[in-house]
Design a protein around this motif. Structure first.
Motif, short mmCIF file in Angstrom:
data_model
loop_
_atom_site.label_atom_id
_atom_site.label_comp_id
_atom_site.label_asym_id
_atom_site.label_seq_id
_atom_site.Cartn_x
_atom_site.Cartn_y
_atom_site.Cartn_z
N GLY A 27 1.45 -11.23 -1.56
CA GLY A 27 0.54 -11.93 -0.66
C GLY A 27 0.19 -11.09 0.57
O GLY A 27 -0.97 -11.03 1.00
N PHE A 28 1.19 -10.42 1.13
CA PHE A 28 0.94 -9.59 2.33
C PHE A 28 -0.05 -8.48 2.01
O PHE A 28 -0.90 -8.13 2.83
CB PHE A 28 2.25 -8.99 2.84
N MET A 29 0.07 -7.92 0.82
CA MET A 29 -0.86 -6.85 0.46
C MET A 29 -2.29 -7.40 0.37
O MET A 29 -3.24 -6.71 0.70
CB MET A 29 -0.44 -6.20 -0.86
N GLU A 30 -2.41 -8.65 -0.09
CA GLU A 30 -3.75 -9.28 -0.11
C GLU A 30 -4.29 -9.42 1.31
O GLU A 30 -5.47 -9.17 1.56
CB GLU A 30 -3.67 -10.65 -0.79
N ASP A 31 -3.43 -9.80 2.23
CA ASP A 31 -3.84 -9.91 3.64
C ASP A 31 -4.20 -8.53 4.21
O ASP A 31 -5.18 -8.38 4.93
CB ASP A 31 -2.70 -10.48 4.49
N LYS A 32 -3.36 -7.56 3.90
CA LYS A 32 -3.47 -6.23 4.51
C LYS A 32 -4.84 -5.63 4.23
O LYS A 32 -5.45 -4.99 5.09
CB LYS A 32 -2.36 -5.35 3.97
N ILE A 33 -5.32 -5.81 3.00
CA ILE A 33 -6.65 -5.28 2.66
C ILE A 33 -7.70 -5.86 3.60
O ILE A 33 -8.52 -5.13 4.16
CB ILE A 33 -6.98 -5.60 1.19
N PHE A 34 -7.66 -7.18 3.76
CA PHE A 34 -8.64 -7.83 4.64
C PHE A 34 -8.50 -7.35 6.08
O PHE A 34 -9.46 -7.01 6.75
CB PHE A 34 -8.47 -9.35 4.59
N ILE A 35 -7.28 -7.35 6.56
CA ILE A 35 -7.05 -7.07 7.97
C ILE A 35 -7.41 -5.64 8.32
O ILE A 35 -8.04 -5.36 9.35
CB ILE A 35 -5.57 -7.40 8.33
N GLU A 36 -7.05 -4.70 7.44
CA GLU A 36 -7.36 -3.30 7.74
C GLU A 36 -8.86 -3.04 7.60
O GLU A 36 -9.42 -2.20 8.31
CB GLU A 36 -6.52 -2.37 6.88
N GLU A 37 -9.53 -3.77 6.70
CA GLU A 37 -11.00 -3.65 6.63
C GLU A 37 -11.65 -4.27 7.87
O GLU A 37 -12.64 -3.74 8.38
CB GLU A 37 -11.53 -4.31 5.35
N GLN A 38 -11.11 -5.39 8.32
CA GLN A 38 -11.60 -5.97 9.58
C GLN A 38 -11.52 -4.93 10.69
O GLN A 38 -12.46 -4.73 11.46
CB GLN A 38 -10.72 -7.16 10.01
N GLN A 39 -10.37 -4.28 10.78
CA GLN A 39 -10.19 -3.27 11.83
C GLN A 39 -11.27 -2.19 11.75
O GLN A 39 -11.88 -1.82 12.75
CB GLN A 39 -8.79 -2.64 11.68
N LYS A 40 -11.50 -1.69 10.54
CA LYS A 40 -12.50 -0.63 10.38
C LYS A 40 -13.88 -1.12 10.80
O LYS A 40 -14.62 -0.41 11.49
CB LYS A 40 -12.56 -0.16 8.92
N LEU A 41 -14.24 -2.33 10.38
CA LEU A 41 -15.55 -2.86 10.72
C LEU A 41 -15.67 -3.08 12.23
O LEU A 41 -16.72 -2.84 12.82
CB LEU A 41 -15.81 -4.17 9.96
N LEU A 42 -14.60 -3.55 12.84
CA LEU A 42 -14.65 -3.78 14.29
C LEU A 42 -14.76 -2.47 15.05
O LEU A 42 -15.43 -2.39 16.08
CB LEU A 42 -13.43 -4.57 14.73
N GLU A 43 -14.12 -1.43 14.53
CA GLU A 43 -14.26 -0.14 15.20
C GLU A 43 -15.68 0.39 15.08
O GLU A 43 -16.19 1.04 15.97
CB GLU A 43 -13.26 0.87 14.62
N LYS A 44 -16.32 0.09 13.94
CA LYS A 44 -17.72 0.51 13.76
C LYS A 44 -18.66 -0.34 14.60
O LYS A 44 -19.78 0.08 14.89
CB LYS A 44 -18.13 0.38 12.29
N SER A 45 -18.28 -1.56 14.90
CA SER A 45 -19.17 -2.52 15.55
C SER A 45 -18.49 -3.06 16.79
O SER A 45 -18.10 -4.22 16.84
CB SER A 45 -19.47 -3.68 14.59
N PRO A 46 -18.36 -2.23 17.80
CA PRO A 46 -17.58 -2.67 18.98
C PRO A 46 -18.16 -3.88 19.69
O PRO A 46 -17.46 -4.55 20.43
CB PRO A 46 -17.58 -1.43 19.88
#
Lengths: 355, 355, 355
Positions: A293-312
């Motif tokens: 389950g954590f790995m399922e979360d991790k994919i989302f959360i780390e992608e969120q991070q990348k998108l937020l860094e691209k879209s400050p």
């Protein structure tokens, strides 16, 4: 604030000189002979060599570049080849406290450190009542820790992200609501009941086959404290069957999220069961299920991070289910403002709106 | 402007949820049940989760973090566990058009999107006249797309970079000139003849051995349109032998360059032949030959990019052969100025003088 | 100043077109037919293509993108397909001088280059007296070159970092001192005696077994010159045994540190012995031993670099042993100020206090 810093076994495995960055401060942790665990700035005051490449000598730590010896207070007490030691020859030392196998560190003014402020999690120290993993687990996230706090603050994600693992069905999102949100100065508490549902996969794997078809009421009682301490009690009981308390099962879960940097997080966790304590297979199965389950979360959360860094400039849109973590982020901001004058080492501002 | 965004097969292979950044905007492309291809901002308006991890449901796309359902216009039409949906719950949707297997996206104001502005390339849709690859090809460049435009705008490089592949000899640079440069508002056209030369290697490989020693006149007719659409007609015919039209051979080539970011580029291409359509080996041979040439270019172009990033003040020195791309870069700057007020999403300025 | 740029064999192995960045300037080195070694800016003045992908033609270098031909002065003398060549079609050419197999480059105003300013190291050219490696060695450091200068400027680190390799014991730090520090305008000289000690491991490996138990006096005479030229004479002789000169042994060591960028360094070195010249095993053994020691240093130095990048405000605390490199850094700053007006290519300022 106290931050979860390391499991004791991590220090031992790092040859008793664990290098770990917390709140963007490089630190070294070691266990002294008579003064317990010590945390120092992980750079020699002389030429910035890492003390984690050093050598523990009794209560002290020797820098192995030019041989300076530091005591637990961070003071240099020996310079090879020189008698005089200047008063400025020292590094910062941080209060450290060990509870239930977890080291906690106080990053602020040492005078204000109060060990009773640590959000202790008693099940870690109650092996006769709760059985967890052989040792607490560690994950590293390439994401701001508040994104993980967000994730844990709204369990409606369980329905979609974890439909086939921790959740069990998408109905969980439609049929259940966070209840009894209790807003605290330093976090929140919330309860979420899911009634009349089949056992979710992670639970089903550790109960007798005879119970697989028995519908359950499921209750998660969650607390989230600053800076990122998540404690959860989980209850499963047969629907309406008050007599059948033998089939009532409980779990205890802790997840500690500590900022390594603005964009990366140390994540510590354990998941403990309260029945069938002598069966070692249960902890193994639970760890596997939760990790999935954590790995399922991790994919989302780390992608969120990348998108937020691209879209400050991204401005999140909120809805009802966001009340819990909105409160939490609010309390975080207020606490930061309060600490601003006295705690220069804290991460003070967030360059992005959501982070 | 319309940008080449993706081959249709790329969307299909990405499980119909292709994540792709264009002009520094993260997008998700999916094929809806009844509304054709859809492009949305690839981040949920709620917590910035990537919609490309979502699920296509009929015409809609569901975010699989907390379950929000988006229609092709980008509007949220369902929030699990909540009845009311705020008017601001939406993401941006972009006009998309499919032509000849290529998806084109309009990154500006949707009201101004006119599909007739797309630089269509008919050979992609004329299998009875032109035979290309099994499917259009894709390359990723670690370089600003204008450096690739530059490369294609001056074929004198063919003599040196591709002496042993696409060019045939260094004489090409000394003996041939770009002719009939036609400056357009949105690009340029140019012709380059190479007379009395041996067949270059890529062509020689697909013609009968009996023709290997026959000298040819070679003509490339090239068009380059904003933002980065390159269309070329290539003719080979025996020198002076007007009667021998059976040995006249033609090719058609498209190369679409789309900025992913300032420093990286999506590159789409196909190379079609007009003779011997039933022989599948020809397309395979041409693709291998051209790819070999592209890899020769890619080394130069990506090294240019690195050097320019190290030397932001580099001011290029121009000579006669640069007229074509000087005009193109000029038109690009003028178009950007025109769009400045209405198209906030475009890449507006170039931080480096040449890029 | 003259910087060590490359071993001659490096240019040869790079197909006579070595790309190397020095002081953040991308350069190409080639050996011309009649004008010796040449160094040019490694980007064509036309479109910034790397000349290191070019072709040496006699004394000239041809850019293999569009075919421009550069002479050793950096002037374009041919543009394929064009007769006129503008006066601005050129790249910068740098004075280069070869000594003892090492190429030195002058990064400043060419008029001020004086080859007699190069800190020559005669043993490299005296194979009848000194025997080094088959060819000089090269290492790349992810660290500012001054951190390596620091390392070499205080040999007390030998006791701790190299206790089991180059040092021999930690007593070296407690019992020995730098002596006779001679402050020069362009560096310093210093002597360090270690009396009555067992042969350190690297030396012990190359002397007869019969001498292993003989205590030695050890003397290192070191010179460090701007920008980063380290020359050392090492002497071992039996304690007090003036008659036993047959057991006196000497080594010569050069280490040239050249900034590639602010944060990375080219490191060139050789280690030569003055006895038993015909035994090839000695150089192999010495190289292995020294390399083992260098790797011990490299871990510290590259970690220092990382910590300093994380902590730009770190202010180092100095003690007595730091006099040598404090003087060196001072001279470096003064030299930079002097060159400021005339040498725009130098790295002028250091963004971090220690770097």
């Amino acid at each position: 604030m106290w931050y979860a810093a390391a499991w004791e076994w991590e220090v031992a495995e790092a040859d008793n000189k664990l290098a770990r960055t917390i709140c963007e401060v490089p630190l070294v942790f070691y266990k002294s002979e008579s003064k317990g665990y010590v945390a120092l700035d992980n750079r020699c005051c002389h030429r910035s060599a890492p003390l984690s490449l050093g050598r523990v000598e009794g209560d002290c730590l020797r820098c192995m570049y030019h041989g300076l010896l530091f005591n637990p207070a961070g003071e240099v007490i020996e310079i090879p080849g020189q008698d005089h030691i200047g008063a400025n020859m020292k590094v910062r030392s941080y209060p450290v406290c060990s509870k239930g196998g977890m080291l906690w560190i106080w990053m602020g003014d040492a005078d204000r450190a109060d060990e009773s402020d640590i959000h202790d999690f008693p099940p870690l120290s109650q092996p006769d009542q709760w059985r967890g993993f052989d040792r607490g687990d560690y994950l590293h996230y390439d994401a701001n820790w508040l994104l993980i706090v967000d994730n844990l603050s709204d369990f409606s994600h369980v329905a979609f992200v974890h439909a086939n693992t921790l959740g069990g069905s998408e109905a969980y999102a439609y049929d259940t609501q966070a209840e009894d949100l209790e807003k605290l100065d330093n976090g929140f508490k919330v309860v979420r009941w899911h009634r009349n549902s089949a056992p979710p996969p992670f639970h089903r794997k550790v109960i007798p086959a005879a119970e697989h078809e028995v519908d359950l009421d499921r209750c998660n009682t969650m607390a989230m404290y600053l800076p990122g301490v998540f404690l959860m009690e989980t209850l499963f009981e047969p629907v309406g069957d008050n007599a059948d308390q033998g089939r009532r099962r409980e779990y205890r879960n802790c997840q500690f999220m500590t900022p390594e940097t603005r964009n990366t997080t140390h994540f510590f966790w354990d998941y403990l069961h309260g029945s069938d304590l002598d069966n070692p297979d249960i902890a193994v199965s639970l760890k596997d299920s939760l990790m999935e389950g954590f790995m399922e979360d991790k994919i989302f959360i780390e992608e969120q991070q990348k998108l937020l860094e691209k879209s400050p400039d991204f401005a999140p849109k909120s809805f009802t289910a966001d009340r819990a973590f909105s409160h939490f982020r609010n309390r975080w901001k207020i606490r930061l403002q309060e600490e601003d004058e006295t705690q220069p080492l804290q991460i003070k501002d967030n360059p992005r709106r959501i982070l």
